[in-house]
Design a protein around this motif. Structure first.
Motif, mmCIF file in Angstrom:
data_model
loop_
_atom_site.group_PDB
_atom_site.id
_atom_site.type_symbol
_atom_site.label_atom_id
_atom_site.label_comp_id
_atom_site.label_asym_id
_atom_site.label_seq_id
_atom_site.Cartn_x
_atom_site.Cartn_y
_atom_site.Cartn_z
ATOM 1 N N THR A 1 35.451 1.030 -43.965
ATOM 2 C CA THR A 1 34.559 0.047 -43.352
ATOM 3 C C THR A 1 34.532 -1.212 -44.206
ATOM 4 O O THR A 1 34.578 -2.321 -43.692
ATOM 5 C CB THR A 1 33.117 0.605 -43.256
ATOM 6 N N LYS B 1 38.642 -2.538 -42.572
ATOM 7 C CA LYS B 1 37.984 -3.440 -41.622
ATOM 8 C C LYS B 1 37.434 -4.689 -42.301
ATOM 9 O O LYS B 1 37.363 -5.737 -41.676
ATOM 10 C CB LYS B 1 36.842 -2.699 -40.925
ATOM 11 N N ASP C 1 25.324 -4.894 -41.130
ATOM 12 C CA ASP C 1 26.757 -4.886 -40.825
ATOM 13 C C ASP C 1 27.427 -6.225 -41.138
ATOM 14 O O ASP C 1 28.640 -6.300 -41.296
ATOM 15 C CB ASP C 1 26.995 -4.486 -39.357
ATOM 16 N N PHE D 1 31.091 5.887 -42.124
ATOM 17 C CA PHE D 1 31.010 4.678 -42.934
ATOM 18 C C PHE D 1 31.686 4.954 -44.275
ATOM 19 O O PHE D 1 31.321 5.889 -44.978
ATOM 20 C CB PHE D 1 29.531 4.319 -43.152
#
Ligand code: MSP
Length: 510
Positions: free
Chosen positions: A257, A286, A404, A5
């Motif tokens: 991330t 991401k 998330d 992460f």
């Protein structure tokens, strides 16, 4: 498979002392980093300072200081703030470091090699405060002064030779990327803004300046320094040892991330940064999450408006964890939030002192007296006990998913509701009237202590120090906190000693 992460905060301009807006970005990032850490991830958490450009050069000149020395001093105040905020960052990058300069120049060379950069001339508006170029249609006049319509900051006219990045070339590909990766930019409202901006047409971007020197020199052309945003954005890969893409850190953590940023710098992160990366053939991060602003009154806090709330002063007055809790809970994540001392005091009194602190004190005091100061044994759960314990077990994956999705509101509501239910459970079960039924009394105390443990684990990312203090009841250390153990109803070892702890939160007299 390794669970990795990588979260970043914006790197802050050390042009003035840090304020609450900076503290906010950092505390939120710390929340996610700590959660992932207790959920078994290898975490890289990056923050730092953005030290080049005209804004910094002018701030140093105004103080009559040599620019590097000015940066050293102010960057230190940001580094110190990271400690004051109890951030778990694993790195602190400064754009004046050699590792970063090397990385930026390398990225530049890649872009040049791929024919993404050309020399021309920039004639247009520039805001030093935003370090941004604006087109005519983005400018308005207020009190005879030209300002950016978006940020309201003053703009000046620039007319100079400049290198350009072929941003226009990437328009279609960016739009395609946003469409194929619907969660790339969040929240959705911000994504829509970005998409419509890109759809309105992208122009090539000036990526060097010639009229000042405080920056990273363009390779093989020392008359130019690299545009501060191309320089700054690259920090996210410099910290992973780019250009060495075979480096362990780079391989493990890139693509990031999440880049956590404020909504005012979305254009740079959601348009320019992905375009630079596409052009250099580097994978894209991401997610870009643009959070709202902390408002003081109805306005964004800023030095020029003189409405700055100083995080250090608030911490001195109320303590760090109350501030962390307050910012995470009361500012609905993704939206702007108005903060006030009054609301902070309410939060301390009702949530922290009453709901959480009091529960910890009550149940430990009761166990000290009635269970011989030990975790009780002879446990036989009944439906009432299991109902509340099972809440954690049955929600564990949901909580992970919400994290998330950056749904902090869900996470905090879960804690607040559970605390409320647990206080009610303890009252309704009346263990003080069960002295003749030891097994029942023990089970109620055990259940309540188990819930306290679980809640402390969930509070750890929000108020780490207070959570660690409360876990001393059970002799549990910070490095033993594991989110997955929320599934276990029988984690606490029967007959192990419990400890009385100091008051966790003092109520504020109003
Ligand atoms: N140096 C650039 C970022 C480069 S990242 C590659 C920068 N620095 S900044 O110091 O001006 O701002 C840093 C962050 O603080 C931004 O995300 C900005 O949105 C945030 N905030 C500044 N004021 C704020 C509030 N009042 N409220 C919340 N966040 C705000 O931009």
């Amino acid at each position: 498979m390794d669970k990795n992460f990588f979260i970043t905060t914006p790197i802050y301009y050390p042009s003035a002392k840090p304020h609450m807006g900076h503290a906010y970005s950092s505390i939120i990032a710390d929340f996610f980093a700590r959660f992932k850490k207790i959920d078994g991830f290898k975490v890289c958490f990056l923050t730092g300072t953005d030290e080049h450009g005209l804004k910094i050069q002018r701030a140093a000149e105004k103080k009559g200081m040599e620019t590097q020395k000015f940066c050293d001093e102010l960057s230190k105040t940001f580094r110190d703030l990271s400690q004051t905020l109890n951030l778990s960052n694993t790195d602190f990058i400064r754009t004046t470091e050699d590792r970063h300069k090397k990385s930026v120049q390398n990225l530049w060379n890649e872009l040049q090699k791929n024919n993404e950069i050309y020399l021309s001339k920039y004639s247009g508006w520039y805001s030093v405060s935003d370090e941004a170029f604006y087109s005519d249609s983005e400018i308005e006049e207020i009190n005879g002064k030209k300002v950016s319509k978006i940020s309201k900051s003053a703009v000046e006219w620039v007319d100079e030779e400049s290198f350009f990045f072929r941003l226009s070339k990437w328009e279609k590909q960016l739009l395609k990327y946003y469409e194929e990766n619907p969660d790339f930019i969040k929240p959705i409202s911000r994504k829509n803004e970005v998409v419509s901006f890109v759809k309105s047409g992208l122009k090539d971007l000036s990526v060097s300046r010639k009229s000042f020197s405080w920056g990273i020199p363009v390779p093989k052309n020392k008359d130019h320094v690299i545009y501060v945003w191309l320089d700054a954005l690259t920090n996210y890969i410099s910290a992973l040892n780019y250009p060495n893409i075979n480096d362990d850190k780079y391989k493990r953590f890139w693509p990031a991330t999440i880049h956590l940023i404020g909504k005012d710098i979305l254009r740079f992160h959601a348009i320019y940064w992905p375009a630079f990366l596409l052009a250099a053939k580097i994978p894209l991060p991401k997610r870009i999450y643009g959070h709202g602003w902390i408002l003081s009154g109805e306005e964004k806090m800023s030095k020029s408006k003189g409405n700055i709330l100083d995080p250090i002063e608030i911490i001195q007055e109320y303590g760090l964890d109350p501030l962390r809790y307050y910012l995470i809970k009361e500012v609905s994540f993704g939206n702007d939030g108005n903060i006030s001392k009054e609301k902070l005091e309410d939060c301390i009194n009702s949530d922290l002192a009453n709901n959480f602190g009091n529960l910890c004190q009550r149940v430990t005091a009761f166990a000290m007296k009635n269970c011989d100061g030990k975790i009780p044994d002879n446990i036989k759960f009944l439906e009432d006990d299991l109902k509340i314990l099972d809440k954690f077990k049955s929600n564990i994956n949901q909580i992970r998913k919400k994290i998330d999705d950056q749904d902090i509101n869900f996470y905090i509501d879960f804690i607040v509701n559970t605390l409320f239910e647990t206080n009610k459970y303890f009252n309704d079960q009346e263990p003080w009237n069960k002295k003749s039924d030891t097994s029942r009394l023990n089970t109620i105390v055990y259940t309540t202590l188990e819930i306290v443990r679980k809640i402390c684990y969930m509070l750890y990312p929000i108020i780490p120090q207070s959570s660690i203090n409360a876990l001393k009841i059970f002799g549990i250390n910070e490095n033993e906190i594991e989110f997955s153990s929320l599934e276990n109803h029988l984690y606490l070892r029967e007959n192990s000693k419990i400890k009385k702890i100091d008051i966790l939160f003092k109520k504020v007299e109003k």
